[in-house]
Write a protein that holds these residues in place. Structure first.
Motif, PDB file in Angstrom:
ATOM      1  N   ARG A  75      42.716  41.321  41.602  1.00  0.00           N
ATOM      2  CA  ARG A  75      42.210  41.352  40.226  1.00  0.00           C
ATOM      3  C   ARG A  75      40.732  41.704  40.290  1.00  0.00           C
ATOM      4  NH1 ARG A  75      43.435  35.935  37.052  1.00  0.00           N
ATOM      5  NH2 ARG A  75      42.795  37.215  35.312  1.00  0.00           N
ATOM      6  N   PRO A  76      40.251  42.573  39.415  1.00  0.00           N
ATOM      7  CA  PRO A  76      38.825  42.859  39.367  1.00  0.00           C
ATOM      8  C   PRO A  76      38.063  41.586  39.018  1.00  0.00           C
ATOM      9  CG  PRO A  76      40.030  44.161  37.746  1.00  0.00           C
ATOM     10  CD  PRO A  76      41.015  43.283  38.423  1.00  0.00           C
ATOM     11  N   ALA A  77      36.864  41.451  39.577  1.00  0.00           N
ATOM     12  CA  ALA A  77      36.093  40.225  39.365  1.00  0.00           C
ATOM     13  C   ALA A  77      34.601  40.513  39.335  1.00  0.00           C
ATOM     14  CB  ALA A  77      36.405  39.229  40.484  1.00  0.00           C
ATOM     15  N   LEU A  78      33.865  39.609  38.710  1.00  0.00           N
ATOM     16  CA  LEU A  78      32.410  39.637  38.686  1.00  0.00           C
ATOM     17  C   LEU A  78      31.897  38.355  39.324  1.00  0.00           C
ATOM     18  CD1 LEU A  78      31.812  40.852  35.019  1.00  0.00           C
ATOM     19  CD2 LEU A  78      31.665  42.214  37.111  1.00  0.00           C
ATOM     20  N   LEU A  79      30.926  38.500  40.209  1.00  0.00           N
ATOM     21  CA  LEU A  79      30.323  37.355  40.888  1.00  0.00           C
ATOM     22  C   LEU A  79      28.873  37.229  40.438  1.00  0.00           C
ATOM     23  CD1 LEU A  79      30.329  35.067  42.976  1.00  0.00           C
ATOM     24  CD2 LEU A  79      29.847  36.801  44.726  1.00  0.00           C
ATOM     25  N   PRO A  80      28.581  36.289  39.535  1.00  0.00           N
ATOM     26  CA  PRO A  80      27.198  36.114  39.093  1.00  0.00           C
ATOM     27  C   PRO A  80      26.363  35.394  40.146  1.00  0.00           C
ATOM     28  CG  PRO A  80      28.643  34.556  37.972  1.00  0.00           C
ATOM     29  CD  PRO A  80      29.515  35.417  38.847  1.00  0.00           C
TER      30      PRO A  80
ATOM     31  N   ALA B 245      32.470  44.885  30.681  1.00  0.00           N
ATOM     32  CA  ALA B 245      32.518  43.531  30.139  1.00  0.00           C
ATOM     33  C   ALA B 245      31.336  42.714  30.636  1.00  0.00           C
ATOM     34  CB  ALA B 245      33.828  42.847  30.523  1.00  0.00           C
ATOM     35  N   GLY B 246      30.937  42.946  31.887  1.00  0.00           N
ATOM     36  CA  GLY B 246      29.803  42.222  32.448  1.00  0.00           C
ATOM     37  C   GLY B 246      28.498  42.558  31.757  1.00  0.00           C
TER      38      GLY B 246
ATOM     39  N   VAL C 151      27.740  40.963  40.694  1.00  0.00           N
ATOM     40  CA  VAL C 151      28.338  41.862  41.667  1.00  0.00           C
ATOM     41  C   VAL C 151      29.783  42.138  41.243  1.00  0.00           C
ATOM     42  CG1 VAL C 151      29.091  42.092  44.072  1.00  0.00           C
ATOM     43  CG2 VAL C 151      26.883  41.039  43.554  1.00  0.00           C
ATOM     44  N   ILE C 152      30.175  43.410  41.263  1.00  0.00           N
ATOM     45  CA  ILE C 152      31.543  43.799  40.932  1.00  0.00           C
ATOM     46  C   ILE C 152      32.365  43.754  42.214  1.00  0.00           C
ATOM     47  CG2 ILE C 152      33.020  45.669  40.119  1.00  0.00           C
ATOM     48  CD1 ILE C 152      30.586  46.680  38.528  1.00  0.00           C
ATOM     49  N   GLY C 153      33.537  43.148  42.144  1.00  0.00           N
ATOM     50  CA  GLY C 153      34.412  43.072  43.303  1.00  0.00           C
ATOM     51  C   GLY C 153      35.845  42.830  42.891  1.00  0.00           C
ATOM     52  N   VAL C 154      36.616  42.265  43.783  1.00  0.00           N
ATOM     53  CA  VAL C 154      38.004  41.929  43.501  1.00  0.00           C
ATOM     54  C   VAL C 154      38.331  40.556  44.087  1.00  0.00           C
ATOM     55  CG1 VAL C 154      38.856  44.300  43.377  1.00  0.00           C
ATOM     56  CG2 VAL C 154      38.860  43.121  45.545  1.00  0.00           C
ATOM     57  N   VAL C 155      39.262  39.880  43.454  1.00  0.00           N
ATOM     58  CA  VAL C 155      39.837  38.649  43.982  1.00  0.00           C
ATOM     59  C   VAL C 155      41.213  39.027  44.523  1.00  0.00           C
ATOM     60  CG1 VAL C 155      40.718  36.358  43.417  1.00  0.00           C
ATOM     61  CG2 VAL C 155      38.598  37.158  42.374  1.00  0.00           C
ATOM     62  N   VAL C 156      41.435  38.762  45.796  1.00  0.00           N
ATOM     63  CA  VAL C 156      42.699  39.094  46.444  1.00  0.00           C
ATOM     64  C   VAL C 156      43.504  37.806  46.609  1.00  0.00           C
ATOM     65  CG1 VAL C 156      43.775  40.059  48.513  1.00  0.00           C
ATOM     66  CG2 VAL C 156      41.617  41.013  47.676  1.00  0.00           C
ATOM     67  N   THR C 157      44.760  37.854  46.218  1.00  0.00           N
ATOM     68  CA  THR C 157      45.647  36.709  46.378  1.00  0.00           C
ATOM     69  C   THR C 157      46.822  37.102  47.263  1.00  0.00           C
ATOM     70  OG1 THR C 157      46.821  37.273  44.339  1.00  0.00           O
ATOM     71  CG2 THR C 157      45.025  35.665  44.155  1.00  0.00           C
ATOM     72  N   GLY C 158      47.473  36.084  47.827  1.00  0.00           N
ATOM     73  CA  GLY C 158      48.655  36.319  48.645  1.00  0.00           C
ATOM     74  C   GLY C 158      48.370  36.458  50.130  1.00  0.00           C
ATOM     75  N   ILE C 159      47.128  36.235  50.545  1.00  0.00           N
ATOM     76  CA  ILE C 159      46.833  36.346  51.970  1.00  0.00           C
ATOM     77  C   ILE C 159      47.161  35.029  52.670  1.00  0.00           C
ATOM     78  CG2 ILE C 159      45.147  38.204  51.757  1.00  0.00           C
ATOM     79  CD1 ILE C 159      42.933  36.208  51.892  1.00  0.00           C
ATOM     80  N   THR C 160      47.585  35.147  53.900  1.00  0.00           N
ATOM     81  CA  THR C 160      48.016  33.984  54.683  1.00  0.00           C
ATOM     82  C   THR C 160      46.868  33.428  55.514  1.00  0.00           C
ATOM     83  OG1 THR C 160      48.607  35.294  56.617  1.00  0.00           O
ATOM     84  CG2 THR C 160      50.309  35.044  54.909  1.00  0.00           C
ATOM     85  N   GLU C 161      47.105  32.292  56.171  1.00  0.00           N
ATOM     86  CA  GLU C 161      46.108  31.732  57.084  1.00  0.00           C
ATOM     87  C   GLU C 161      45.819  32.709  58.224  1.00  0.00           C
ATOM     88  OE1 GLU C 161      46.829  27.732  58.448  1.00  0.00           O
ATOM     89  OE2 GLU C 161      47.439  27.097  56.434  1.00  0.00           O
TER      90      GLU C 161
ATOM     91  N   ARG D 277      32.478  30.771  42.336  1.00  0.00           N
ATOM     92  CA  ARG D 277      33.154  30.894  41.049  1.00  0.00           C
ATOM     93  C   ARG D 277      32.954  32.327  40.566  1.00  0.00           C
ATOM     94  NH1 ARG D 277      36.602  27.080  39.891  1.00  0.00           N
ATOM     95  NH2 ARG D 277      36.304  27.403  37.678  1.00  0.00           N
ATOM     96  N   VAL D 278      34.048  33.024  40.288  1.00  0.00           N
ATOM     97  CA  VAL D 278      33.981  34.395  39.810  1.00  0.00           C
ATOM     98  C   VAL D 278      34.597  34.481  38.426  1.00  0.00           C
ATOM     99  CG1 VAL D 278      34.018  35.376  42.134  1.00  0.00           C
ATOM    100  CG2 VAL D 278      36.165  35.086  40.896  1.00  0.00           C
ATOM    101  N   LYS D 279      34.234  35.519  37.709  1.00  0.00           N
ATOM    102  CA  LYS D 279      34.800  35.767  36.386  1.00  0.00           C
ATOM    103  C   LYS D 279      35.773  36.932  36.488  1.00  0.00           C
ATOM    104  CE  LYS D 279      31.693  33.452  33.534  1.00  0.00           C
ATOM    105  NZ  LYS D 279      31.696  33.026  32.155  1.00  0.00           N
ATOM    106  N   VAL D 280      36.941  36.754  35.880  1.00  0.00           N
ATOM    107  CA  VAL D 280      37.952  37.803  35.830  1.00  0.00           C
ATOM    108  C   VAL D 280      38.323  38.041  34.374  1.00  0.00           C
ATOM    109  CG1 VAL D 280      38.885  37.365  38.145  1.00  0.00           C
ATOM    110  CG2 VAL D 280      39.836  36.147  36.191  1.00  0.00           C
ATOM    111  N   ILE D 281      38.748  39.263  34.079  1.00  0.00           N
ATOM    112  CA  ILE D 281      39.179  39.582  32.728  1.00  0.00           C
ATOM    113  C   ILE D 281      40.469  38.829  32.445  1.00  0.00           C
ATOM    114  CG2 ILE D 281      39.978  41.416  31.189  1.00  0.00           C
ATOM    115  CD1 ILE D 281      38.240  43.350  32.792  1.00  0.00           C
TER     116      ILE D 281
END
Length: 172
Positions: free
Chosen positions: A27-32, A118-119, A58-68, A88-92
């Protein structure tokens, strides 16, 4: 932010098997409160806390589903110049997660563009959902960074991405 590089690190190939791709979403994300700068004599960026927290996030992404195991490989890849931290990041709100392997279809990049806009709009930024994420923050000396300007992802994609995707595993 570069799905092919992420897959190269965690799956050993920039084009993993469909079942591997299906495990991961972004998911796209913003890191203030942070800035992203180029590391001297390197292609990659360093994330540092900003001394001016009211600057654009900072514009980036939050990645989910990754394993240990994936996290272990990412930790090894990032090396000792970085420290993993909870942020803590902000996502749409109401944006579907995107398969990060579909970099070429433009959907993730379009969502990032939406996030950037949006940012810049305070009302839209305040209406974004805040979530917890982990990121790698630069802990090596800041003298190793080009603090005059931010790292440019678009320039990296044009000039350096091919090498990072096709690099031999011993070079990653």
């Amino acid at each position: 932010m570069a799905p092919a590089i992420l897959h190269r690190i965690i799956h050993g190939s920039p084009t993993p098997e469909p079942w591997q791709q299906s495990l991961i979403a972004s998911r796209p994300a913003l890191l203030p409160g942070y800035r992203r700068h180029r590391v001297h004599n390197a292609d990659y960026p360093a994330l540092i806390a900003s001394e001016t927290p009211d600057l654009a996030p900072v514009i980036g992404v939050v990645v989910t589903g990754i394993t240990e195991g994936d996290v272990f490989r990412l930790d090894k890849f990032e090396g000792s110049e970085y420290e993993k931290r909870a942020v803590r990041v902000k996502v749409i709100k109401n944006i579907n997660e995107t398969d990060p392997s579909q970099e070429g279809d433009g959907s993730l990049h379009h969502a990032l563009d939406q996030t950037a806009r949006a940012g810049l709009d305070e009302r839209a930024y305040q209406e974004m959902e805040e979530v917890e994420a982990m990121t790698y923050v630069w802990i090596a000396p800041t003298e190793n960074l080009d603090l005059a300007q931010e790292w440019d992802f678009e320039q990296f994609k044009k000039e350096k991405m091919k090498w990072w995707v096709e690099a031999d595993e011993s070079e990653l």
